[in-house]
Design a protein around this motif. Sequence first.
Motif, mmCIF file in Angstrom:
data_model
loop_
_atom_site.group_PDB
_atom_site.id
_atom_site.type_symbol
_atom_site.label_atom_id
_atom_site.label_comp_id
_atom_site.label_asym_id
_atom_site.label_seq_id
_atom_site.Cartn_x
_atom_site.Cartn_y
_atom_site.Cartn_z
ATOM 1 N N GLU A 172 0.774 -1.282 0.123
ATOM 2 C CA GLU A 172 0.062 -0.023 0.170
ATOM 3 C C GLU A 172 0.864 1.179 -0.013
ATOM 4 O OE1 GLU A 172 -3.624 2.075 2.625
ATOM 5 O OE2 GLU A 172 -2.925 -0.119 3.158
ATOM 6 N N ARG A 173 1.986 1.303 0.820
ATOM 7 C CA ARG A 173 2.738 2.386 0.759
ATOM 8 C C ARG A 173 3.687 2.631 -0.344
ATOM 9 N NH1 ARG A 173 5.679 0.777 4.774
ATOM 10 N NH2 ARG A 173 7.746 0.528 3.905
ATOM 11 N N LYS A 174 4.247 1.432 -0.794
ATOM 12 C CA LYS A 174 5.277 1.337 -2.120
ATOM 13 C C LYS A 174 4.747 1.095 -3.417
ATOM 14 C CE LYS A 174 9.283 1.981 -1.505
ATOM 15 N NZ LYS A 174 9.959 3.308 -1.328
ATOM 16 N N GLY A 175 3.597 0.619 -3.382
ATOM 17 C CA GLY A 175 2.869 -0.003 -4.666
ATOM 18 C C GLY A 175 3.243 -1.401 -5.172
ATOM 19 N N THR A 176 2.557 -1.939 -5.922
ATOM 20 C CA THR A 176 2.741 -3.529 -6.155
ATOM 21 C C THR A 176 3.609 -3.537 -7.439
ATOM 22 O OG1 THR A 176 0.764 -4.195 -4.862
ATOM 23 C CG2 THR A 176 1.759 -5.738 -6.811
ATOM 24 N N PRO A 177 4.806 -4.120 -7.397
ATOM 25 C CA PRO A 177 5.392 -4.552 -8.829
ATOM 26 C C PRO A 177 4.610 -5.113 -9.739
ATOM 27 C CG PRO A 177 6.665 -5.116 -6.847
ATOM 28 C CD PRO A 177 5.443 -4.972 -6.335
ATOM 29 N N GLN A 178 4.708 -4.666 -11.069
ATOM 30 C CA GLN A 178 3.991 -5.321 -11.954
ATOM 31 C C GLN A 178 4.956 -6.250 -13.026
ATOM 32 O OE1 GLN A 178 0.450 -5.472 -12.141
ATOM 33 N NE2 GLN A 178 0.739 -4.502 -10.172
ATOM 34 N N SER A 179 5.935 -5.969 -12.911
ATOM 35 C CA SER A 179 7.141 -6.763 -13.768
ATOM 36 C C SER A 179 8.311 -6.824 -13.119
ATOM 37 C CB SER A 179 7.519 -6.152 -15.071
ATOM 38 O OG SER A 179 7.848 -4.773 -14.776
ATOM 39 N N ALA A 180 9.197 -7.782 -13.457
ATOM 40 C CA ALA A 180 10.535 -7.756 -12.775
ATOM 41 C C ALA A 180 11.183 -6.530 -12.723
ATOM 42 C CB ALA A 180 11.239 -8.838 -13.400
ATOM 43 N N ALA A 181 11.284 -5.757 -13.804
ATOM 44 C CA ALA A 181 11.963 -4.433 -13.804
ATOM 45 C C ALA A 181 11.383 -3.424 -12.802
ATOM 46 C CB ALA A 181 11.789 -3.896 -15.268
ATOM 47 N N ASP A 182 10.173 -3.580 -12.437
ATOM 48 C CA ASP A 182 9.674 -2.832 -11.421
ATOM 49 C C ASP A 182 10.335 -2.938 -9.916
ATOM 50 O OD1 ASP A 182 7.893 -1.674 -13.118
ATOM 51 O OD2 ASP A 182 6.171 -2.756 -12.500
ATOM 52 N N LEU A 183 11.041 -4.096 -9.937
ATOM 53 C CA LEU A 183 11.568 -4.502 -8.694
ATOM 54 C C LEU A 183 12.785 -3.501 -8.381
ATOM 55 C CD1 LEU A 183 11.850 -8.281 -8.650
ATOM 56 C CD2 LEU A 183 10.310 -6.799 -7.246
ATOM 57 N N SER A 184 13.152 -2.568 -9.298
ATOM 58 C CA SER A 184 14.335 -1.732 -9.153
ATOM 59 C C SER A 184 13.793 -0.414 -8.300
ATOM 60 C CB SER A 184 14.904 -1.206 -10.412
ATOM 61 O OG SER A 184 13.824 -0.445 -11.108
ATOM 62 N N GLN A 185 12.412 -0.325 -7.916
ATOM 63 C CA GLN A 185 11.904 0.616 -7.243
ATOM 64 C C GLN A 185 11.559 -0.117 -5.927
ATOM 65 O OE1 GLN A 185 11.773 3.605 -8.599
ATOM 66 N NE2 GLN A 185 12.810 2.699 -10.294
ATOM 67 N N HIS A 186 11.983 -0.878 -5.343
ATOM 68 C CA HIS A 186 11.749 -1.761 -4.190
ATOM 69 C C HIS A 186 13.019 -2.447 -3.708
ATOM 70 C CE1 HIS A 186 7.474 -1.693 -4.712
ATOM 71 N NE2 HIS A 186 7.598 -1.868 -6.102
ATOM 72 N N ARG A 187 13.099 -2.420 -2.131
ATOM 73 C CA ARG A 187 13.993 -3.299 -1.472
ATOM 74 C C ARG A 187 13.795 -4.687 -1.591
ATOM 75 N NH1 ARG A 187 13.477 -0.978 2.966
ATOM 76 N NH2 ARG A 187 14.979 0.710 2.554
ATOM 77 N N LEU A 188 14.764 -5.439 -2.458
ATOM 78 C CA LEU A 188 14.803 -6.766 -2.180
ATOM 79 C C LEU A 188 15.450 -7.382 -0.805
ATOM 80 C CD1 LEU A 188 13.853 -9.488 -4.267
ATOM 81 C CD2 LEU A 188 16.104 -9.234 -4.801
ATOM 82 N N ILE A 189 14.634 -8.347 -0.236
ATOM 83 C CA ILE A 189 15.128 -9.109 0.855
ATOM 84 C C ILE A 189 15.561 -10.561 0.416
ATOM 85 C CG2 ILE A 189 14.739 -9.668 3.488
ATOM 86 C CD1 ILE A 189 12.545 -7.343 3.315
ATOM 87 N N CYS A 190 16.588 -11.078 0.534
ATOM 88 C CA CYS A 190 16.804 -12.321 0.190
ATOM 89 C C CYS A 190 17.963 -13.067 0.925
ATOM 90 C CB CYS A 190 17.314 -12.335 -1.440
ATOM 91 S SG CYS A 190 18.928 -11.388 -1.744
ATOM 92 N N GLN A 191 18.312 -14.194 0.751
ATOM 93 C CA GLN A 191 19.473 -14.874 1.312
ATOM 94 C C GLN A 191 20.772 -14.286 0.957
ATOM 95 O OE1 GLN A 191 18.883 -19.202 1.994
ATOM 96 N NE2 GLN A 191 20.589 -19.367 3.461
ATOM 97 N N ASN A 192 21.687 -14.249 1.705
ATOM 98 C CA ASN A 192 23.039 -13.750 1.197
ATOM 99 C C ASN A 192 23.532 -15.060 0.048
ATOM 100 O OD1 ASN A 192 25.739 -13.376 0.952
ATOM 101 N ND2 ASN A 192 25.324 -12.059 2.707
ATOM 102 N N MET A 193 24.057 -14.530 -0.849
ATOM 103 C CA MET A 193 24.427 -15.365 -1.910
ATOM 104 C C MET A 193 25.602 -16.364 -1.509
ATOM 105 S SD MET A 193 22.641 -14.957 -4.486
ATOM 106 C CE MET A 193 23.247 -15.962 -5.897
ATOM 107 N N THR A 194 26.586 -15.769 -0.530
ATOM 108 C CA THR A 194 27.422 -16.584 -0.139
ATOM 109 C C THR A 194 27.030 -17.461 0.908
ATOM 110 O OG1 THR A 194 27.924 -14.701 1.672
ATOM 111 C CG2 THR A 194 29.045 -14.703 -0.419
ATOM 112 N N SER A 195 25.838 -17.563 1.304
ATOM 113 C CA SER A 195 25.320 -18.612 2.498
ATOM 114 C C SER A 195 24.969 -19.782 1.717
ATOM 115 C CB SER A 195 23.990 -17.782 3.216
ATOM 116 O OG SER A 195 24.325 -16.777 3.709
ATOM 117 N N ALA A 196 24.978 -20.802 2.617
ATOM 118 C CA ALA A 196 24.663 -22.072 2.178
ATOM 119 C C ALA A 196 23.319 -22.211 1.571
ATOM 120 C CB ALA A 196 25.038 -23.246 2.754
ATOM 121 N N GLN A 197 23.047 -22.567 0.280
ATOM 122 C CA GLN A 197 21.553 -22.761 -0.190
ATOM 123 C C GLN A 197 21.351 -23.417 -1.326
ATOM 124 O OE1 GLN A 197 19.957 -19.032 -1.825
ATOM 125 N NE2 GLN A 197 21.767 -17.997 -1.449
#
Length: 301
Positions: A172-197
Amino acid sequence: MDWDKLRIFHAVADAGSLTHAGDTLHLSQSAVSRQVRALEESLNTTLFHRHARGLILTEQGELLFDATSAMIKRLDAAAARIRDSEEEVFGELRVTTTTGFGTLWLAPRLPKLYEKYPDLNIDLMLEEKVLDLPMREADVAIRMKEPSQADLIRKRLMSVHMRLYATPEYLERKGTPQSAADLSQHRLICQNMTSAQVGAGASLVQSLLANDIQSVLYVNNYFGVLQAVLHDLGVGVLPDYVTQDFPNLVRILPDLESGDIPVFLAYPEELRQSKRISAFRDFVQEEIISHRKQLRQQGKL
């Protein structure tokens, strides 16, 4: 070799002290010392370097300690099988799985298992490291890929996919991404690439990061990712099994998800007849069936 002397040697090596080993074995320090000396004489070698602050294994002592450790694990396995010959399900069961799955899926469901088997004691070991089941570092494992160790019974439980989620308040505050390109306007939260996964999860994150995302919060496990998402920090990459227990999360960009991630339950062949293993395996399978049924009812499958 005399098993009694080996047992006392193992206790001393484990404790690093004659006194502490004696307390564990309910023997005097002098009795423990005599047995260790007798073992060294029978082997014609020195097993410990003696220092003011304790005992340190020699190279020969390390070799013997490795052997006694393996023997004790085998004896523990035999004792477990003997106990499990009874009809009751009781005693310790050491379960290992990943931090994310253990924290977010398994632990919240354990009250049902304890309600059914109140005398069962679960030792839940949450870590990305794959423990050695044949060497009894754990009794049963739930892993995000098929175990490669020999002499294991394996059962595929389900499949998991990594997907994108956010809270309604964040969207509601930041808007809903409609495409992957829209993610550039959002903070992505993810597991660290150096972590075991698993590779499928890492591949999804790599593809998302290619969208010129300006703000990223990395966490080394999915529990941390979930907490950040629940606190409205951004769009999180999470396993789909969290959606049942957090139904308010909104899935973002439903066409984007990881490849299939298989979930396996495994345990040593020698524990095939274990009542505790059977009880835990059946419990997990029943919970997965219930989990999938609820997701279908919520329209999330």
